[in-house]
Design a protein around this motif. Structure first.
Motif, PDB file in Angstrom:
ATOM      1  N   ALA A  42      32.064  -3.253  60.656  1.00 53.96           N
ATOM      2  CA  ALA A  42      31.062  -2.326  60.106  1.00 53.96           C
ATOM      3  C   ALA A  42      31.484  -1.913  58.698  1.00 53.96           C
ATOM      4  O   ALA A  42      32.672  -1.702  58.445  1.00 53.96           O
ATOM      5  N   TRP A  43      30.483  -1.820  57.824  1.00 48.24           N
ATOM      6  CA  TRP A  43      30.705  -1.303  56.471  1.00 48.24           C
ATOM      7  C   TRP A  43      29.995   0.044  56.382  1.00 48.24           C
ATOM      8  O   TRP A  43      28.779   0.136  56.618  1.00 48.24           O
ATOM      9  N   ILE A  44      30.772   1.068  56.028  1.00 51.07           N
ATOM     10  CA  ILE A  44      30.227   2.418  55.913  1.00 51.07           C
ATOM     11  C   ILE A  44      30.389   2.854  54.458  1.00 51.07           C
ATOM     12  O   ILE A  44      31.451   2.659  53.864  1.00 51.07           O
ATOM     13  N   TYR A  45      29.336   3.431  53.909  1.00 55.07           N
ATOM     14  CA  TYR A  45      29.370   3.855  52.510  1.00 55.07           C
ATOM     15  C   TYR A  45      29.369   5.378  52.466  1.00 55.07           C
ATOM     16  O   TYR A  45      28.459   6.013  53.000  1.00 55.07           O
ATOM     17  N   ALA A  46      30.388   5.965  51.842  1.00 54.77           N
ATOM     18  CA  ALA A  46      30.475   7.425  51.706  1.00 54.77           C
ATOM     19  C   ALA A  46      30.358   7.752  50.226  1.00 54.77           C
ATOM     20  O   ALA A  46      31.249   7.416  49.434  1.00 54.77           O
ATOM     21  N   THR A  47      29.261   8.369  49.850  1.00 53.48           N
ATOM     22  CA  THR A  47      29.038   8.593  48.415  1.00 53.48           C
ATOM     23  C   THR A  47      28.440   9.967  48.149  1.00 53.48           C
ATOM     24  O   THR A  47      27.632  10.460  48.942  1.00 53.48           O
ATOM     25  N   PRO A  48      28.807  10.575  47.014  1.00 52.22           N
ATOM     26  CA  PRO A  48      28.040  11.740  46.569  1.00 52.22           C
ATOM     27  C   PRO A  48      26.706  11.259  46.007  1.00 52.22           C
ATOM     28  O   PRO A  48      26.587  10.094  45.593  1.00 52.22           O
ATOM     29  N   LEU A  49      25.727  12.138  46.007  1.00 53.06           N
ATOM     30  CA  LEU A  49      24.461  11.834  45.322  1.00 53.06           C
ATOM     31  C   LEU A  49      24.675  12.100  43.836  1.00 53.06           C
ATOM     32  O   LEU A  49      25.023  13.222  43.447  1.00 53.06           O
ATOM     33  N   TYR A  50      24.542  11.080  43.028  1.00 54.67           N
ATOM     34  CA  TYR A  50      24.661  11.224  41.576  1.00 54.67           C
ATOM     35  C   TYR A  50      23.331  10.825  40.945  1.00 54.67           C
ATOM     36  O   TYR A  50      22.905   9.669  41.071  1.00 54.67           O
ATOM     37  N   TYR A  51      22.710  11.771  40.273  1.00 52.62           N
ATOM     38  CA  TYR A  51      21.414  11.495  39.631  1.00 52.62           C
ATOM     39  C   TYR A  51      20.479  10.748  40.571  1.00 52.62           C
ATOM     40  O   TYR A  51      19.920   9.723  40.240  1.00 52.62           O
ATOM     41  N   TYR A  52      20.397  11.228  41.795  1.00 50.48           N
ATOM     42  CA  TYR A  52      19.452  10.732  42.808  1.00 50.48           C
ATOM     43  C   TYR A  52      19.743   9.309  43.258  1.00 50.48           C
ATOM     44  O   TYR A  52      18.873   8.626  43.792  1.00 50.48           O
ATOM     45  N   GLY A  53      20.976   8.887  43.068  1.00 55.27           N
ATOM     46  CA  GLY A  53      21.376   7.566  43.539  1.00 55.27           C
ATOM     47  C   GLY A  53      22.826   7.601  44.004  1.00 55.27           C
ATOM     48  O   GLY A  53      23.423   8.668  44.178  1.00 55.27           O
ATOM     49  N   MET A  54      23.387   6.404  44.209  1.00 57.13           N
ATOM     50  CA  MET A  54      24.782   6.321  44.641  1.00 57.13           C
ATOM     51  C   MET A  54      25.718   6.488  43.440  1.00 57.13           C
ATOM     52  O   MET A  54      25.297   6.297  42.289  1.00 57.13           O
ATOM     53  N   ARG A  56      27.561 -11.448  56.782  1.00 56.97           N
ATOM     54  CA  ARG A  56      26.447 -11.204  57.713  1.00 56.97           C
ATOM     55  C   ARG A  56      26.920 -10.734  59.096  1.00 56.97           C
ATOM     56  O   ARG A  56      28.066 -10.959  59.479  1.00 56.97           O
ATOM     57  N   GLY A  57      25.995 -10.045  59.781  1.00 50.93           N
ATOM     58  CA  GLY A  57      26.221  -9.743  61.200  1.00 50.93           C
ATOM     59  C   GLY A  57      27.011  -8.480  61.488  1.00 50.93           C
ATOM     60  O   GLY A  57      27.460  -8.280  62.609  1.00 50.93           O
ATOM     61  N   LYS A  58      27.187  -7.616  60.497  1.00 51.18           N
ATOM     62  CA  LYS A  58      27.942  -6.383  60.757  1.00 51.18           C
ATOM     63  C   LYS A  58      26.970  -5.231  61.009  1.00 51.18           C
ATOM     64  O   LYS A  58      25.755  -5.404  60.886  1.00 51.18           O
ATOM     65  N   ARG A  59      27.526  -4.075  61.299  1.00 52.52           N
ATOM     66  CA  ARG A  59      26.755  -2.836  61.306  1.00 52.52           C
ATOM     67  C   ARG A  59      27.068  -2.058  60.026  1.00 52.52           C
ATOM     68  O   ARG A  59      28.110  -2.286  59.405  1.00 52.52           O
ATOM     69  N   SER A  60      26.171  -1.162  59.648  1.00 49.39           N
ATOM     70  CA  SER A  60      26.430  -0.364  58.449  1.00 49.39           C
ATOM     71  C   SER A  60      25.901   1.056  58.643  1.00 49.39           C
ATOM     72  O   SER A  60      25.091   1.316  59.539  1.00 49.39           O
ATOM     73  N   GLY A  61      26.388   1.943  57.805  1.00 53.60           N
ATOM     74  CA  GLY A  61      25.957   3.342  57.866  1.00 53.60           C
ATOM     75  C   GLY A  61      26.224   4.009  56.525  1.00 53.60           C
ATOM     76  O   GLY A  61      26.984   3.486  55.704  1.00 53.60           O
ATOM     77  N   LEU A  62      25.582   5.153  56.324  1.00 54.10           N
ATOM     78  CA  LEU A  62      25.657   5.830  55.028  1.00 54.10           C
ATOM     79  C   LEU A  62      25.989   7.305  55.228  1.00 54.10           C
ATOM     80  O   LEU A  62      25.362   7.986  56.049  1.00 54.10           O
ATOM     81  N   LEU A  63      26.975   7.793  54.468  1.00 52.24           N
ATOM     82  CA  LEU A  63      27.367   9.201  54.477  1.00 52.24           C
ATOM     83  C   LEU A  63      27.155   9.732  53.069  1.00 52.24           C
ATOM     84  O   LEU A  63      27.752   9.204  52.122  1.00 52.24           O
ATOM     85  N   VAL A  64      26.322  10.758  52.924  1.00 51.44           N
ATOM     86  CA  VAL A  64      25.975  11.257  51.585  1.00 51.44           C
ATOM     87  C   VAL A  64      26.271  12.737  51.497  1.00 51.44           C
ATOM     88  O   VAL A  64      25.911  13.495  52.401  1.00 51.44           O
ATOM     89  N   SER A  65      26.874  13.163  50.389  1.00 48.67           N
ATOM     90  CA  SER A  65      26.950  14.599  50.117  1.00 48.67           C
ATOM     91  C   SER A  65      26.148  14.879  48.860  1.00 48.67           C
ATOM     92  O   SER A  65      26.164  14.088  47.906  1.00 48.67           O
ATOM     93  N   ALA A  66      25.420  15.994  48.885  1.00 47.73           N
ATOM     94  CA  ALA A  66      24.541  16.328  47.756  1.00 47.73           C
ATOM     95  C   ALA A  66      24.436  17.838  47.628  1.00 47.73           C
ATOM     96  O   ALA A  66      24.561  18.559  48.619  1.00 47.73           O
ATOM     97  N   GLU A  67      24.178  18.289  46.424  1.00 46.78           N
ATOM     98  CA  GLU A  67      23.980  19.720  46.215  1.00 46.78           C
ATOM     99  C   GLU A  67      22.588  20.135  46.708  1.00 46.78           C
ATOM    100  O   GLU A  67      22.429  21.142  47.366  1.00 46.78           O
ATOM    101  N   GLU A  68      21.618  19.306  46.403  1.00 47.61           N
ATOM    102  CA  GLU A  68      20.237  19.653  46.747  1.00 47.61           C
ATOM    103  C   GLU A  68      19.952  19.372  48.221  1.00 47.61           C
ATOM    104  O   GLU A  68      20.404  18.370  48.763  1.00 47.61           O
TER     105      GLU A  68
END
Ligand SMILES: Cc1cc2nc3c(=O)[nH]c(=O)nc-3n(C[C@H](O)[C@H](O)[C@H](O)COP(=O)(O)O)c2cc1C
Length: 224
Positions: free
Chosen positions: A79-91, A121-133
């Motif tokens: 699995a690939w997990i992406y942990a990102t702050p929201l920067y200018y409404y994107g990653m 190919r064939g993995k699972r993925s997920g997204l973790l976002v932190s944002a002020e808004e």
């Protein structure tokens, strides 16, 4: 089973990192492996013009940790997990650069591109976002982009967790408890129900197994 979490914030003790660590706690409690990777530590070069940058052997000549990150850590993971702050409404740029540089390894000029394509190919993925808004629309573009990238990679995108906070670690005060949600995603990343259907996907008309069992118990017309 193993997840790799790509941590995109330059703040190594910030909010998205707290979400990543909560995800890791959940994964470990469920008996799976997890590796947190700080993108700003391992990748420093931006994508360049491959025509002038590629070595004579077709390999990327940017000297940083990208090749090892992709080939040694990410391809073998489940699995690939992406942990990102929201920067200018994107990653954050480090995560976008991570995606951009995959092109150097998946294009036909790279000698092992088939290995890379098969390995992605064939993995699972997920997204973790932190944002002020808190406004949900502020993260829509980011969520949509990561879901499209997941589809393109043939990954099953499981879920997005969004935590509100601005000061370092403030996400723990978010009353919606995104740290608990990230922990739960870590626990269930390999088992959670996934529901991106094609029109010819074989499936029951009930989403949840319990609902199917209830319909069976209620008799043949229960789910009409
Ligand atoms: C360059 C930059 C751009 C940002 N843009 C946004 C934004 O568009 N919307 C928002 O809600 N927060 C924005 N923020 C705030 C961060 O998303 C927020 O502080 C987040 O919790 C930081 O995560 P971190 O602690 O993991 O770095 C921005 C912060 C920075 C430094």
């Amino acid at each position: 089973m193993k997840s790799v979490v790509l941590c995109a914030s330059p703040r190594v003790d910030g909010n998205s990192r707290a979400l990543a660590e909560a995800f890791a706690e959940g994964s470990i409690s469920a008996g799976s492996e997890v590796e947190l990777i700080d993108l700003s530590e391992s990748v420093s070069g931006l994508l360049r013009d491959c025509r002038t940058c590629r070595g004579e052997d077709g390999r990327c000549s940017i000297k940083d940790g990208y090749s090892s990150l992709l080939l040694d850590s990410l391809l073998p993971a489940d699995a690939w997990i992406y942990a990102t702050p929201l920067y200018y409404y994107g990653m954050a740029a480090s995560l976008k650069n991570f995606f951009d540089r995959i092109v150097c390894y998946q294009s036909a000029s790279y000698p092992d591109h088939q290995v890379v394509i098969e390995g992605i190919r064939g993995k699972r993925s997920g997204l973790l976002v932190s944002a002020e808004e808190k406004n949900q629309a502020s993260t829509l573009g980011l969520v949509n982009q990561v879901q499209e990238i997941s589809r393109y990679f043939k990954h099953e995108f499981v879920e997005t967790v969004i935590g509100s906070g601005n000061r370092r670690g403030e996400v723990r005060f978010d009353p919606t408890d995104p740290l608990a949600a990230a922990r739960s995603l870590g626990e269930t990343i390999f088992t959670a129900h996934h529901s991106d259907y094609d029109m010819d996907s074989e499936r029951s008309n009930a989403v949840w197994p319990e609902s199917r069992d209830a319909a069976d118990a209620e008799g043949p017309y229960a789910d009409s």
